[in-house]
Design a protein around this motif. Structure first.
Motif, PDB file in Angstrom:
ATOM      1  N   GLY A  54      -1.603  -0.874  -6.156  1.00  0.00           N
ATOM      2  CA  GLY A  54      -1.538   0.352  -6.926  1.00  0.00           C
ATOM      3  C   GLY A  54      -2.478   1.408  -6.383  1.00  0.00           C
ATOM      4  N   GLY A  55      -2.371   2.594  -6.934  1.00  0.00           N
ATOM      5  CA  GLY A  55      -3.238   3.679  -6.500  1.00  0.00           C
ATOM      6  C   GLY A  55      -2.724   5.010  -6.964  1.00  0.00           C
ATOM      7  N   SER A  56      -3.275   6.060  -6.374  1.00  0.00           N
ATOM      8  CA  SER A  56      -2.882   7.416  -6.719  1.00  0.00           C
ATOM      9  C   SER A  56      -2.107   8.027  -5.564  1.00  0.00           C
ATOM     10  N   VAL A  57      -1.051   8.723  -5.905  1.00  0.00           N
ATOM     11  CA  VAL A  57      -0.200   9.334  -4.886  1.00  0.00           C
ATOM     12  C   VAL A  57       0.398  10.610  -5.454  1.00  0.00           C
ATOM     13  N   GLN A  58       0.736  11.521  -4.576  1.00  0.00           N
ATOM     14  CA  GLN A  58       1.392  12.750  -5.025  1.00  0.00           C
ATOM     15  C   GLN A  58       2.887  12.506  -5.202  1.00  0.00           C
ATOM     16  N   ALA A  59       3.483  13.334  -6.018  1.00  0.00           N
ATOM     17  CA  ALA A  59       4.917  13.235  -6.262  1.00  0.00           C
ATOM     18  C   ALA A  59       5.677  13.295  -4.933  1.00  0.00           C
ATOM     19  N   GLY A  60       6.677  12.430  -4.826  1.00  0.00           N
ATOM     20  CA  GLY A  60       7.439  12.338  -3.594  1.00  0.00           C
ATOM     21  C   GLY A  60       6.920  11.270  -2.649  1.00  0.00           C
ATOM     22  N   GLY A  61       5.734  10.757  -2.927  1.00  0.00           N
ATOM     23  CA  GLY A  61       5.134   9.753  -2.083  1.00  0.00           C
ATOM     24  C   GLY A  61       5.653   8.349  -2.356  1.00  0.00           C
ATOM     25  N   SER A  62       5.065   7.389  -1.656  1.00  0.00           N
ATOM     26  CA  SER A  62       5.497   5.991  -1.755  1.00  0.00           C
ATOM     27  C   SER A  62       4.301   5.067  -1.937  1.00  0.00           C
ATOM     28  N   LEU A  63       4.561   3.953  -2.572  1.00  0.00           N
ATOM     29  CA  LEU A  63       3.583   2.876  -2.696  1.00  0.00           C
ATOM     30  C   LEU A  63       4.341   1.556  -2.639  1.00  0.00           C
ATOM     31  N   ARG A  64       3.652   0.523  -2.189  1.00  0.00           N
ATOM     32  CA  ARG A  64       4.226  -0.821  -2.244  1.00  0.00           C
ATOM     33  C   ARG A  64       3.291  -1.722  -3.019  1.00  0.00           C
ATOM     34  N   LEU A  65       3.821  -2.306  -4.070  1.00  0.00           N
ATOM     35  CA  LEU A  65       3.070  -3.257  -4.865  1.00  0.00           C
ATOM     36  C   LEU A  65       3.373  -4.676  -4.402  1.00  0.00           C
ATOM     37  N   SER A  66       2.369  -5.522  -4.495  1.00  0.00           N
ATOM     38  CA  SER A  66       2.537  -6.932  -4.156  1.00  0.00           C
ATOM     39  C   SER A  66       2.107  -7.791  -5.332  1.00  0.00           C
ATOM     40  N   CYS A  67       2.702  -8.950  -5.432  1.00  0.00           N
ATOM     41  CA  CYS A  67       2.343  -9.894  -6.488  1.00  0.00           C
ATOM     42  C   CYS A  67       2.329 -11.290  -5.879  1.00  0.00           C
ATOM     43  N   ALA A  68       1.147 -11.849  -5.783  1.00  0.00           N
ATOM     44  CA  ALA A  68       1.010 -13.206  -5.271  1.00  0.00           C
ATOM     45  C   ALA A  68       1.143 -14.186  -6.430  1.00  0.00           C
ATOM     46  N   ALA A  69       2.021 -15.155  -6.284  1.00  0.00           N
ATOM     47  CA  ALA A  69       2.287 -16.129  -7.344  1.00  0.00           C
ATOM     48  C   ALA A  69       1.682 -17.478  -6.966  1.00  0.00           C
ATOM     49  N   ILE A 102      12.986  -4.139  -5.076  1.00  0.00           N
ATOM     50  CA  ILE A 102      12.258  -5.385  -5.300  1.00  0.00           C
ATOM     51  C   ILE A 102      12.666  -6.375  -4.207  1.00  0.00           C
ATOM     52  N   SER A 103      11.684  -7.138  -3.729  1.00  0.00           N
ATOM     53  CA  SER A 103      11.974  -8.137  -2.709  1.00  0.00           C
ATOM     54  C   SER A 103      10.967  -9.272  -2.842  1.00  0.00           C
ATOM     55  N   GLN A 104      11.220 -10.339  -2.124  1.00  0.00           N
ATOM     56  CA  GLN A 104      10.326 -11.487  -2.211  1.00  0.00           C
ATOM     57  C   GLN A 104      10.193 -12.157  -0.855  1.00  0.00           C
ATOM     58  N   ASP A 105       9.049 -12.741  -0.648  1.00  0.00           N
ATOM     59  CA  ASP A 105       8.789 -13.543   0.537  1.00  0.00           C
ATOM     60  C   ASP A 105       8.517 -14.956   0.034  1.00  0.00           C
ATOM     61  N   LEU A 159       5.891 -11.452  -4.327  1.00  0.00           N
ATOM     62  CA  LEU A 159       6.898 -10.522  -4.807  1.00  0.00           C
ATOM     63  C   LEU A 159       6.434  -9.114  -4.460  1.00  0.00           C
ATOM     64  N   TYR A 160       7.385  -8.254  -4.114  1.00  0.00           N
ATOM     65  CA  TYR A 160       7.046  -6.882  -3.741  1.00  0.00           C
ATOM     66  C   TYR A 160       7.846  -5.879  -4.560  1.00  0.00           C
ATOM     67  N   LEU A 161       7.298  -4.684  -4.680  1.00  0.00           N
ATOM     68  CA  LEU A 161       8.040  -3.565  -5.237  1.00  0.00           C
ATOM     69  C   LEU A 161       7.749  -2.351  -4.358  1.00  0.00           C
ATOM     70  N   GLN A 162       8.733  -1.956  -3.590  1.00  0.00           N
ATOM     71  CA  GLN A 162       8.619  -0.751  -2.776  1.00  0.00           C
ATOM     72  C   GLN A 162       9.051   0.431  -3.625  1.00  0.00           C
ATOM     73  N   MET A 163       8.167   1.401  -3.776  1.00  0.00           N
ATOM     74  CA  MET A 163       8.441   2.551  -4.632  1.00  0.00           C
ATOM     75  C   MET A 163       8.431   3.807  -3.788  1.00  0.00           C
ATOM     76  N   ASN A 164       9.571   4.462  -3.733  1.00  0.00           N
ATOM     77  CA  ASN A 164       9.717   5.703  -2.974  1.00  0.00           C
ATOM     78  C   ASN A 164      10.053   6.856  -3.912  1.00  0.00           C
ATOM     79  N   SER A 165       9.904   8.058  -3.411  1.00  0.00           N
ATOM     80  CA  SER A 165      10.222   9.260  -4.182  1.00  0.00           C
ATOM     81  C   SER A 165       9.587   9.204  -5.571  1.00  0.00           C
TER      82      SER A 165
END
Length: 124
Positions: A9-24, A69-72, A78-84
């Motif tokens: 997580g973090g801070s981003v401007q509108a239109g930007g992207s972030l990728r979240l990860s979740c280790a299980a 959403i994707s997974q390895d 588990l991942y969440l790629q967030m764009n726009s």
């Protein structure tokens, strides 16, 4: 003991992207659902994206076409790629996994294992 740990997580401007990860940790089933939820200030927690053990995915209308959403499986991550990203995407993001006694229903699935959350802030 199942443990889900989010990061990215973090801070981003509108239109930007972030990728979240979740280790299980301690979560290993032949058939399962995992998902990402969001809770915005003053609002209820909402489901955003889910994936099952076959790799089938589902998305809330609010994020469809922008989030992936994707997974390895090898890394149990588990991942969440967030764009726009939009300002209304601001909130605490939680990773979740299904459990027989889960109290949160979404897509007909009981989600009962939760991470601690990671904050996403999108500024305009």
């Amino acid at each position: 003991q199942v443990q889900l740990v989010e990061s990215g997580g973090g801070s981003v401007q509108a239109g930007g992207s972030l990728r979240l990860s979740c280790a299980a940790y301690g979560y290993s089933y032949s058939s399962y659902y995992m998902g990402w939820f969001r809770q915005a200030p003053g609002k209820e927690r909402e489901g955003l994206a889910a994936i099952d053990s076959d790799g089938s995915t589902s998305y809330a209308d609010s994020v469809k076409g922008r989030f992936t959403i994707s997974q390895d499986n090898d890394r149990n991550t588990l991942y969440l790629q967030m764009n726009s990203l939009k300002p209304e995407d601001t909130g605490m993001y939680y990773c979740a996994a299904d459990s027989p006694d889960g109290r949160t229903w979404w897509l007909g699935v009981r989600f009962g294992y939760w991470g601690q959350g990671t904050q996403v802030t999108v500024s305009s």
